[in-house]
Design an enzyme around this catalytic site. Sequence first.
Site, PDB file in Angstrom:
ATOM      1  N   HIS A  72      58.320  37.073  24.881  1.00  0.00           N
ATOM      2  CA  HIS A  72      59.776  37.044  24.902  1.00  0.00           C
ATOM      3  C   HIS A  72      60.299  36.758  23.507  1.00  0.00           C
ATOM      4  CE1 HIS A  72      60.855  36.681  29.395  1.00  0.00           C
ATOM      5  NE2 HIS A  72      59.656  37.221  29.267  1.00  0.00           N
ATOM      6  N   TYR A 198      69.453  30.631  30.700  1.00  0.00           N
ATOM      7  CA  TYR A 198      69.890  29.254  30.921  1.00  0.00           C
ATOM      8  C   TYR A 198      71.397  29.291  31.142  1.00  0.00           C
ATOM      9  CZ  TYR A 198      65.455  27.379  29.068  1.00  0.00           C
ATOM     10  OH  TYR A 198      64.131  27.061  28.863  1.00  0.00           O
ATOM     11  N   PRO A 289      61.974  19.466  31.972  1.00  0.00           N
ATOM     12  CA  PRO A 289      61.479  20.824  31.727  1.00  0.00           C
ATOM     13  C   PRO A 289      62.457  21.760  31.024  1.00  0.00           C
ATOM     14  CG  PRO A 289      62.074  20.556  34.036  1.00  0.00           C
ATOM     15  CD  PRO A 289      62.200  19.197  33.409  1.00  0.00           C
ATOM     16  N   LYS A 293      58.711  22.127  27.094  1.00  0.00           N
ATOM     17  CA  LYS A 293      57.869  21.437  26.120  1.00  0.00           C
ATOM     18  C   LYS A 293      56.671  20.694  26.704  1.00  0.00           C
ATOM     19  CE  LYS A 293      60.187  22.862  22.760  1.00  0.00           C
ATOM     20  NZ  LYS A 293      59.620  24.111  22.269  1.00  0.00           N
ATOM     21  N   TYR A 385      62.724  25.590  19.962  1.00  0.00           N
ATOM     22  CA  TYR A 385      62.255  26.178  21.219  1.00  0.00           C
ATOM     23  C   TYR A 385      60.955  26.941  21.000  1.00  0.00           C
ATOM     24  CZ  TYR A 385      62.708  28.089  25.947  1.00  0.00           C
ATOM     25  OH  TYR A 385      62.495  28.392  27.268  1.00  0.00           O
TER      26      TYR A 385
END
Length: 393
Positions: A72, A198, A289, A293, A385
């Site tokens: 991704h 998200y 979550p 991580k 991220y």
Amino acid sequence: MRTQVVIIGAGPAGLLLGHILHRAGIAFTILEARSREYVLGRIRAGVLEQGSVDALAELGLDADLRERGLTHHGIHLQFEGVRHHVDFVDLVGRTVTIYGQQALVRHLLAEHDRLGSDIRFEVADVTPTGLDGSSPSVSFTDAGAATSIDGEVIVGADGFHGVCRPAIPGIRSFERSFPFGWLGILAEVPPSTDDLIYALHADGFAMHSMRSLEVSRLYLQVDHDASIDDWSDARIWDALQTRLGVDGWTLHEGEVIEKSITPMRSFVASTMAHGRLFLVGDAGHIVPPTGAKGLNSAIADVVLLGRALVAGLQEADESGLRGYSDAALARQWKVQQFSEWMTDLLHVHDAPDASAREFAYRSQVGRLEYVTGSRAARQSLAEQYAGLPFITE
């Protein structure tokens, strides 16, 4: 019985460390309280940072990942019915890979089987002793027989509820619990998105992830005391449609094959080492979550400790072992703040009245508008991220 390193816990951290040690010619034994079937059946995280992918490739453990992993290039941030893409490749030149922890454990364990590694499942009464000496020991019951194994080092990869962290005298815990949880489902339906979504919605957070091209993973923010029995499949899909919906896009529904509610909390131990005992992964820290991580932090610990063990046991250089706890915690606190930031940013929070709740929500929208509108802010998000360095020289 004697070996060089006793690893307690056959999750991804323990199994991966075993491979690092094998590659260096260091003898080890892995002890696991659960059955092999239980270990293989646990459904956990599914996003690997670039550093995790690179570490597996360097060890020659990425064959299954290369075949089944989904690369991704970023994530979508959604709020006020509008979706914004954060392009990691453009911003920091890195990617993340969707590859379930369950698949990783299966592959690592299969490779251990091929190597003939000493892994003992369903052991009981595991007790590490002699941690302050040069020859620590672990006593345990194996198939009903009491036994023990001596080593030079013990590694606690046995998770939050394991026996290793409590064996450290005077250890403290730093914790934060969030007043909500995640209701997660696995659904037999192809993903409705290219990159993860998200979403902040007035009803609560929602997320669209995936496990493969055939299986979707989706989440909803729910109250911390919510019962899964109150959430029928129809209610779950209705909430997902509402929170993830945008004009011109369709969320495809399918059969729900697994659902559960996960509490949201942060935890960090005050130290990751004592004498000849070293902690890795959930034994030493847990993150909510939201920032993906947990598994990556465990892999980062293992890479750092693995290097230190090789230097200490083969080259008589124990500087890495002496500095392991400080180095691991320094990275972990950076991971904690990012996970906390993502969680606070994207979840609806309780407030004493409607006005305060609306203020908090509008403030979150303002922060998201800043993040999505600022290249510098997006770059900071992408850098964290996609993953901070595992080892800082």
